[in-house]
Scaffold this motif. Structure first.
Motif, PDB file in Angstrom:
ATOM      1  N   GLN A 193      42.011  23.452  19.278  1.00  0.00           N
ATOM      2  CA  GLN A 193      42.749  21.685  18.206  1.00  0.00           C
ATOM      3  C   GLN A 193      43.447  21.475  18.807  1.00  0.00           C
ATOM      4  OE1 GLN A 193      40.180  22.444  14.779  1.00  0.00           O
ATOM      5  NE2 GLN A 193      40.772  20.547  13.852  1.00  0.00           N
ATOM      6  N   PRO A 194      43.586  20.086  18.621  1.00  0.00           N
ATOM      7  CA  PRO A 194      44.833  18.937  17.975  1.00  0.00           C
ATOM      8  C   PRO A 194      45.649  19.860  16.948  1.00  0.00           C
ATOM      9  CG  PRO A 194      43.075  17.954  19.366  1.00  0.00           C
ATOM     10  CD  PRO A 194      42.538  18.973  18.522  1.00  0.00           C
ATOM     11  N   PRO A 195      46.926  19.997  16.971  1.00  0.00           N
ATOM     12  CA  PRO A 195      47.590  20.309  16.255  1.00  0.00           C
ATOM     13  C   PRO A 195      47.866  19.296  14.882  1.00  0.00           C
ATOM     14  CG  PRO A 195      49.126  19.645  17.805  1.00  0.00           C
ATOM     15  CD  PRO A 195      47.896  19.773  18.468  1.00  0.00           C
ATOM     16  N   GLY A 196      47.607  19.266  14.451  1.00  0.00           N
ATOM     17  CA  GLY A 196      48.315  18.514  12.664  1.00  0.00           C
ATOM     18  C   GLY A 196      46.676  17.559  12.280  1.00  0.00           C
ATOM     19  N   SER A 197      45.721  18.061  12.651  1.00  0.00           N
ATOM     20  CA  SER A 197      44.452  17.029  12.835  1.00  0.00           C
ATOM     21  C   SER A 197      43.101  18.422  12.361  1.00  0.00           C
ATOM     22  CB  SER A 197      44.642  16.323  13.929  1.00  0.00           C
ATOM     23  OG  SER A 197      43.396  15.068  13.796  1.00  0.00           O
ATOM     24  N   PRO A 198      42.875  18.092  11.450  1.00  0.00           N
ATOM     25  CA  PRO A 198      41.788  19.833  10.629  1.00  0.00           C
ATOM     26  C   PRO A 198      41.041  18.859  11.366  1.00  0.00           C
ATOM     27  CG  PRO A 198      43.648  19.737   9.158  1.00  0.00           C
ATOM     28  CD  PRO A 198      43.791  18.021  10.244  1.00  0.00           C
ATOM     29  N   PHE A 199      39.970  17.499  11.162  1.00  0.00           N
ATOM     30  CA  PHE A 199      39.217  16.559  11.348  1.00  0.00           C
ATOM     31  C   PHE A 199      39.136  16.288  12.659  1.00  0.00           C
ATOM     32  CE2 PHE A 199      42.827  14.177   9.269  1.00  0.00           C
ATOM     33  CZ  PHE A 199      42.471  12.762  10.467  1.00  0.00           C
ATOM     34  N   ALA A 241      32.412  28.101  -0.793  1.00  0.00           N
ATOM     35  CA  ALA A 241      32.224  28.199   0.670  1.00  0.00           C
ATOM     36  C   ALA A 241      31.318  27.582   0.989  1.00  0.00           C
ATOM     37  CB  ALA A 241      31.965  30.074   0.644  1.00  0.00           C
ATOM     38  N   GLN A 242      31.712  27.059   2.892  1.00  0.00           N
ATOM     39  CA  GLN A 242      30.827  25.913   2.759  1.00  0.00           C
ATOM     40  C   GLN A 242      29.788  26.394   3.382  1.00  0.00           C
ATOM     41  OE1 GLN A 242      34.502  24.977   4.502  1.00  0.00           O
ATOM     42  NE2 GLN A 242      34.324  25.447   7.150  1.00  0.00           N
ATOM     43  N   SER A 243      28.958  25.333   3.885  1.00  0.00           N
ATOM     44  CA  SER A 243      27.863  26.378   4.617  1.00  0.00           C
ATOM     45  C   SER A 243      26.901  25.260   5.146  1.00  0.00           C
ATOM     46  CB  SER A 243      26.777  26.998   3.529  1.00  0.00           C
ATOM     47  OG  SER A 243      25.933  26.433   2.670  1.00  0.00           O
ATOM     48  N   VAL A 244      26.270  25.243   5.994  1.00  0.00           N
ATOM     49  CA  VAL A 244      25.166  23.972   6.705  1.00  0.00           C
ATOM     50  C   VAL A 244      23.796  24.824   7.561  1.00  0.00           C
ATOM     51  CG1 VAL A 244      24.987  22.833   9.050  1.00  0.00           C
ATOM     52  CG2 VAL A 244      26.810  22.935   8.453  1.00  0.00           C
ATOM     53  N   THR A 245      23.068  23.863   6.652  1.00  0.00           N
ATOM     54  CA  THR A 245      21.366  24.060   6.899  1.00  0.00           C
ATOM     55  C   THR A 245      21.068  23.069   7.651  1.00  0.00           C
ATOM     56  OG1 THR A 245      20.730  24.994   4.679  1.00  0.00           O
ATOM     57  CG2 THR A 245      19.123  24.566   6.006  1.00  0.00           C
ATOM     58  N   GLN A 246      20.664  23.503   9.000  1.00  0.00           N
ATOM     59  CA  GLN A 246      20.046  22.569   9.823  1.00  0.00           C
ATOM     60  C   GLN A 246      18.073  22.929  10.176  1.00  0.00           C
ATOM     61  OE1 GLN A 246      22.998  22.971  13.211  1.00  0.00           O
ATOM     62  NE2 GLN A 246      21.166  21.611  14.106  1.00  0.00           N
ATOM     63  N   SER A 291      33.431  21.486   7.775  1.00  0.00           N
ATOM     64  CA  SER A 291      34.965  22.050   7.769  1.00  0.00           C
ATOM     65  C   SER A 291      35.109  21.004   6.777  1.00  0.00           C
ATOM     66  CB  SER A 291      35.909  20.857   9.335  1.00  0.00           C
ATOM     67  OG  SER A 291      37.153  21.306   8.518  1.00  0.00           O
ATOM     68  N   GLU A 292      36.537  21.766   5.880  1.00  0.00           N
ATOM     69  CA  GLU A 292      36.527  21.231   4.737  1.00  0.00           C
ATOM     70  C   GLU A 292      38.103  21.417   4.969  1.00  0.00           C
ATOM     71  OE1 GLU A 292      36.247  25.020   2.047  1.00  0.00           O
ATOM     72  OE2 GLU A 292      33.802  24.229   1.589  1.00  0.00           O
ATOM     73  N   GLY A 293      38.385  21.755   6.181  1.00  0.00           N
ATOM     74  CA  GLY A 293      39.605  20.748   6.853  1.00  0.00           C
ATOM     75  C   GLY A 293      41.228  20.870   6.562  1.00  0.00           C
ATOM     76  N   SER A 294      40.634  22.044   5.143  1.00  0.00           N
ATOM     77  CA  SER A 294      41.955  22.455   5.073  1.00  0.00           C
ATOM     78  C   SER A 294      42.966  23.968   5.595  1.00  0.00           C
ATOM     79  CB  SER A 294      42.186  23.069   3.609  1.00  0.00           C
ATOM     80  OG  SER A 294      41.414  23.963   3.311  1.00  0.00           O
ATOM     81  N   ASN A 295      41.911  24.177   6.545  1.00  0.00           N
ATOM     82  CA  ASN A 295      42.102  25.622   7.874  1.00  0.00           C
ATOM     83  C   ASN A 295      41.449  25.270   8.384  1.00  0.00           C
ATOM     84  OD1 ASN A 295      39.322  25.582   7.141  1.00  0.00           O
ATOM     85  ND2 ASN A 295      39.087  27.481   5.378  1.00  0.00           N
ATOM     86  N   TYR A 296      40.960  24.452   8.756  1.00  0.00           N
ATOM     87  CA  TYR A 296      40.885  24.423  10.746  1.00  0.00           C
ATOM     88  C   TYR A 296      39.239  24.810  10.340  1.00  0.00           C
ATOM     89  CZ  TYR A 296      45.160  22.310  11.967  1.00  0.00           C
ATOM     90  OH  TYR A 296      46.285  21.106  12.657  1.00  0.00           O
ATOM     91  N   LYS A 297      38.236  25.650  10.094  1.00  0.00           N
ATOM     92  CA  LYS A 297      37.658  26.320  10.416  1.00  0.00           C
ATOM     93  C   LYS A 297      36.555  26.121  10.030  1.00  0.00           C
ATOM     94  CE  LYS A 297      37.359  31.011   8.306  1.00  0.00           C
ATOM     95  NZ  LYS A 297      38.009  31.398   7.145  1.00  0.00           N
ATOM     96  N   LEU A 298      35.575  26.161  11.139  1.00  0.00           N
ATOM     97  CA  LEU A 298      34.157  24.507  11.165  1.00  0.00           C
ATOM     98  C   LEU A 298      33.295  26.467  10.900  1.00  0.00           C
ATOM     99  CD1 LEU A 298      34.650  22.543  14.738  1.00  0.00           C
ATOM    100  CD2 LEU A 298      33.761  22.518  11.956  1.00  0.00           C
ATOM    101  N   THR A 299      31.872  25.608  10.089  1.00  0.00           N
ATOM    102  CA  THR A 299      30.996  26.432  10.630  1.00  0.00           C
ATOM    103  C   THR A 299      29.842  25.243  10.438  1.00  0.00           C
ATOM    104  OG1 THR A 299      31.913  27.102   8.209  1.00  0.00           O
ATOM    105  CG2 THR A 299      29.277  27.860   8.151  1.00  0.00           C
ATOM    106  N   PHE A 300      28.646  26.385  11.740  1.00  0.00           N
ATOM    107  CA  PHE A 300      27.831  26.066  12.410  1.00  0.00           C
ATOM    108  C   PHE A 300      27.025  26.030  11.714  1.00  0.00           C
ATOM    109  CE2 PHE A 300      29.684  24.612  15.970  1.00  0.00           C
ATOM    110  CZ  PHE A 300      30.780  24.863  16.368  1.00  0.00           C
TER     111      PHE A 300
END
Lengths: 114, 113
Positions: free
Chosen positions: A94-100, B1-6, B94-103
């Motif tokens: 993922q690109p830097p500085g852009s969490p979304f 914590a984030q979660s997703v239901t399909q 994603s909650e954005g702050s930590n880049y982590k994606l939950t599928f």
């Protein structure tokens, strides 16, 4: 731009063997991650890295090690393979500085442990 | 914590019919939401994403999704299915702050001629 590359594409291991799954990206992305995909389970995060020298655990880290010595490479090590590690493994960056922003995925490594 | 239901692990539609794939999420902060598509034996690629602003998001290949905060939903739609849409679709948060994606666990779309 090759994007995210993974090697090998396929691998068969015997229980107890070790191996390293390779992942590389040429987009200068700081964030990289490893997922495993199992039927009916979606993708689950194994380990991730926000930059060289920094790694952290994801949802299912047990049995896997990672390191990040360069921005480009993020190898995943299985120290002692188990049948439960049979899965398809995806690396993403993922690109830097852009969490979304979007994550870019490699083509995957299909691993079978017998 | 984030979660997703399909909802629905497998959806089957006829060619030309409406496609509706359902996704509900849970997040403690305003979420970033994504839909990814996976064609057979390939990696995932981004269809569309919601970050902020307009709640109706358009993506590639004629797909769109609407973010509904009150319903914690981000359903994916396409007015007319094409055979080439047959794939597995994943919703992610994603909650954005930590880049982590939950599928989510994925929905396999089958398109019948």
């Amino acid at each position: 731009n090759a994007g995210v590359t993974q090697t090998p594409k396929f691998q068969v291991l015997k229980t107890g063997q070790s191996m390293t799954l390779q992942c590389a990206q040429d987009m200068n992305h700081e964030y990289m991650s490893w997922y495993r995909q199992d039927p009916g389970m979606g993708l689950r995060l194994i380990h991730y890295s926000v930059g060289a020298g920094i790694t952290d655990q994801g949802e299912v880290p047990n049995g896997y090690n990672v390191s990040r010595s360069t921005t480009e490479d993020f190898p995943l090590r299985l120290l002692s393979a188990a049948p439960s590690q049979t899965s398809v493994y995806f690396c993403a960056s993922q690109p830097p500085g852009s969490p979304f922003s979007e994550q870019y995925f490699g083509p995957g490594t299909r691993l079978t442990v017998t | 914590a984030q979660s997703v239901t399909q909802l629905g692990s497998h959806v089957s539609v006829s060619e030309g019919a409406l496609v509706l794939l359902r996704c509900n999420y849970s997040s403690s902060v305003p979420p970033y939401l994504f839909w990814y598509v996976q064609y057979p034996n390939q990696g995932l690629q981004l269809l569309l994403k919601y970050t902020t602003g307009a709640t109706l998001v358009k993506g590639i290949n004629g797909f769109e999704a609407e973010f509904k905060k009150s319903e914690t939903s981000f359903h994916l739609t396409k007015p007319s299915a094409h055979m080439s849409d047959a794939a597995e679709y994943f919703c992610a948060v994603s909650e954005g702050s930590n880049y982590k994606l939950t599928f989510g666990k994925g929905t396999l779309l089958t398109v019948n001629p």
